[in-house]
Design an enzyme around this catalytic site. Structure first.
Site, PDB file in Angstrom:
ATOM      1  N   ILE A 144       0.850  -1.193   0.000  1.00  0.00           N
ATOM      2  CA  ILE A 144       0.000   0.000   0.000  1.00  0.00           C
ATOM      3  C   ILE A 144       0.882   1.237   0.000  1.00  0.00           C
ATOM      4  O   ILE A 144       1.986   1.213   0.556  1.00  0.00           O
ATOM      5  CB  ILE A 144      -0.986  -0.034   1.200  1.00  0.00           C
ATOM      6  N   SER A 145       0.413   2.318  -0.630  1.00  0.00           N
ATOM      7  CA  SER A 145       1.149   3.588  -0.678  1.00  0.00           C
ATOM      8  C   SER A 145       2.533   3.319  -1.279  1.00  0.00           C
ATOM      9  O   SER A 145       2.613   2.709  -2.340  1.00  0.00           O
ATOM     10  CB  SER A 145       1.205   4.185   0.726  1.00  0.00           C
ATOM     11  N   GLY A 146       3.619   3.690  -0.610  1.00  0.00           N
ATOM     12  CA  GLY A 146       4.969   3.424  -1.120  1.00  0.00           C
ATOM     13  C   GLY A 146       5.219   1.936  -1.323  1.00  0.00           C
ATOM     14  O   GLY A 146       6.106   1.557  -2.108  1.00  0.00           O
ATOM     15  N   GLY A 206       3.468   0.256  -2.962  1.00  0.00           N
ATOM     16  CA  GLY A 206       3.121   0.099  -4.366  1.00  0.00           C
ATOM     17  C   GLY A 206       4.353   0.156  -5.264  1.00  0.00           C
ATOM     18  O   GLY A 206       4.305  -0.192  -6.443  1.00  0.00           O
TER      19      GLY A 206
END
Lengths: 370, 370
Positions: free
Chosen positions: B266-268, B270
């Site tokens: 999730i987020s970074g 990614g």
């Protein structure tokens, strides 16, 4: 088992509800008048009761009744105080999430299907809040909401069991939520709603929380609640009568330990439950949130009713009502719903009825409170 | 078992994230620039990133990380954009809920204790968001938050198991969340956070949801995440190296079916997760929310970095930074935190570092996406 021998009662009156949000001014002057708006914290709306119901919806996220993001999205498209946009947006959200539930079911993703059905159910429920009970869509949305609720409830483990409790040749609808499929008697919580609730709502207040703590839960609509006014069953002061039928049902179920039977009433249930408990010894513990010993006093808050009520039935009153509707169409729908639930034709008649809704506080004061 | 033979990959780039909230103007002009603010719906705050984190907190209610009512109460006492009031209020809330957890534990109400510990943990976590990592309270609150998380995690059934994964003579902290206590191998989700997360946060994103769906969950902090920068382990582009250690650990656990091993970033994360998946064939499915094939491009959004960065180190730059701090003390803390996580002394250095954070999108395009 400590609970076996003593009868526990919590009677929390609205007057003791001073939270951190109670206006300092009211606290300083030592007011004994109940603070109806106990908190100044707003989530989204300013007008009418929109904010009240919106907070209720966002709070339901805890037990899977909503997702805050979905609620805020719907709210962002609702015009504050406008019941039409309220109905439109919650209905649209209900339809969107129901479609997702059906797709999940089709793909055999039963957890996602269950979660979406339960949320869709509460969103349809929310849409009904500002629909007149005389609007044909009201019953249609009610059926949709019950169908979604049951669609989700079937997928719970163990499934939520719909029950019909015989009462005066009719039936009180309910659900029995079990901790597990075992037959040994367990402590049980009977939950009763208030003057605005449907039995399906009750699941989202307490269902999963009670089960996690080892309680079976029996949730029931009493006369005046849910869709019962459609069958001519309106609010009645003798809550001990329908509650008697509920307790008869509970006594017959093997899974319920009748020595550890608690009753929890929320909102108007804060009247119904202690009233029943003051007559029926089968109730071993009673939680009223908050207790309403006298409904008339609670509604009028010690003030005289608005003298305009005396004009009811006259042309002047009709004009005033029409003006009030334009100013606050949402409040008008809520008042109409209350009259329907109580089976009253007029406000003055309703006020008179409320005077009979009371119980003897002294019956509880002598008992331990915790 | 369909999952056994094919490798599934979802690579969702930020550009495909057009939700109903994307400004119509951006959609009309067919912009290919990612919309950073994908929704105009606000819960509470207007300034800085307060709203972003507040929405994250309210959303955590779904998995027991918060209660919306507690969040809105804290928010009502926070001055928009003022990091001091942010820290003060979440800390106060954390302390209040931790006290309640301890009281529940003392009374042997283990469900309530568990719920309060988990919420207190996330509230302490929230307080840290706008504390400088160099503030002595930062580590103190971090320890408090971990202690509360573990206090709650111990009371889960089965309990959440803390793990330490050996990596380059140090250790990556993590938790293993099991569906049940059985030993037969099950499908498993490895969850990785981003540039702002602590491993404890990850539980509230996905933990209970995955377990309900029959997945074990292994959550780990990679270098640069959680408290690892305190040990000199900062963000590194070769995510396949630490992820290799995580997958070694997973392969050794009997409870994990290594043929059904999914990784979710999730987020970074990614960036981290698809990067690792493009090297390590042990990853059978990869979910990136959202995929960041090129971190530098993502951060600069195709624009040249602000030319002011070239002034870094000069007296003029220091003056500009001081002015920016006064205008937006909250953003300043966030930038400082990012530099610390990446082990960069300066913005320009960080920007150069980011250029090495990329993976080959072509490795994923050929695979089925669903």
């Amino acid at each position: 088992m400590k609970q076996k021998c003593c009868r526990k009662t919590v009677v929390k009156t609205p007057m003791s509800e001073e939270g951190p949000g109670t206006p300092a001014r009211a606290r300083r002057r030592g007011s004994t008048r109940p603070s109806v708006r106990s908190t100044p914290v707003k989530y989204r709306f300013r007008k009418g009761t929109f904010e009240f119901w919106f907070e209720w919806l966002v709070g339901a996220q805890t037990h899977g009744g909503s997702e805050a993001s979905e609620c805020f999205y719907a709210a962002s498209r609702i015009k504050d105080g406008d019941p039409r946009s309220w109905v439109r947006e919650w209905l649209a959200l209900g339809e969107r999430i129901e479609a997702r539930a059906n797709e999940a079911l089709f793909r055999r993703h039963s957890v996602s299907a269950r979660e979406c059905f339960l949320r869709a159910s509460l969103y349809y429920r929310a849409a009904r809040l500002y629909l007149s009970v005389h609007d044909p869509r009201y019953q249609e949305l009610w059926q949709k909401s019950v169908a979604c609720f049951r669609g989700g409830a079937r997928l719970l483990a163990p499934p939520l069991e719909p029950v019909e409790i015989p009462f005066e040749k009719k039936a009180l609808p309910g659900y029995f939520l079990k901790v597990d499929t075992g037959q040994e008697p367990r402590k049980t919580l009977v939950m009763i709603g208030g003057g605005d609730t449907f039995v399906e709502d009750l699941y989202f207040y307490i269902g999963p929380a009670a089960v996690k703590r080892g309680y079976h839960v029996l949730m029931v609509d009493l006369p005046g609640q849910g869709g019962l006014p459609f069958e001519g069953m309106t609010m009645r002061p003798d809550a001990e009568a329908p509650m008697g039928a509920v307790l008869d049902h509970a006594s017959r179920r093997l899974e319920i330990d009748t020595e550890r039977l608690a009753v929890y009433g929320i909102s108007g249930g804060g009247y119904l439950v202690p009233r029943a408990a003051s007559f029926d010894k089968r109730i071993k513990a009673c939680i009223a949130c908050s207790a309403i010993p006298n409904f008339y006093e609670y509604m009028t808050q010690g003030r005289r009713p608005n003298p305009i009520i005396r004009l009811e039935g006259t042309w002047l009153f009709h004009v005033l009502v029409e003006l009030a509707k334009r100013r606050s169409p949402a409040s008008q729908i809520l008042i109409e719903t209350y009259l329907w639930r109580w089976g009253a034709r007029r406000l003055a008649e309703w006020m008179e009825m409320l005077k009979t809704f009371n119980f003897d506080r002294a019956r509880f004061h002598a008992r331990p409170s915790f």
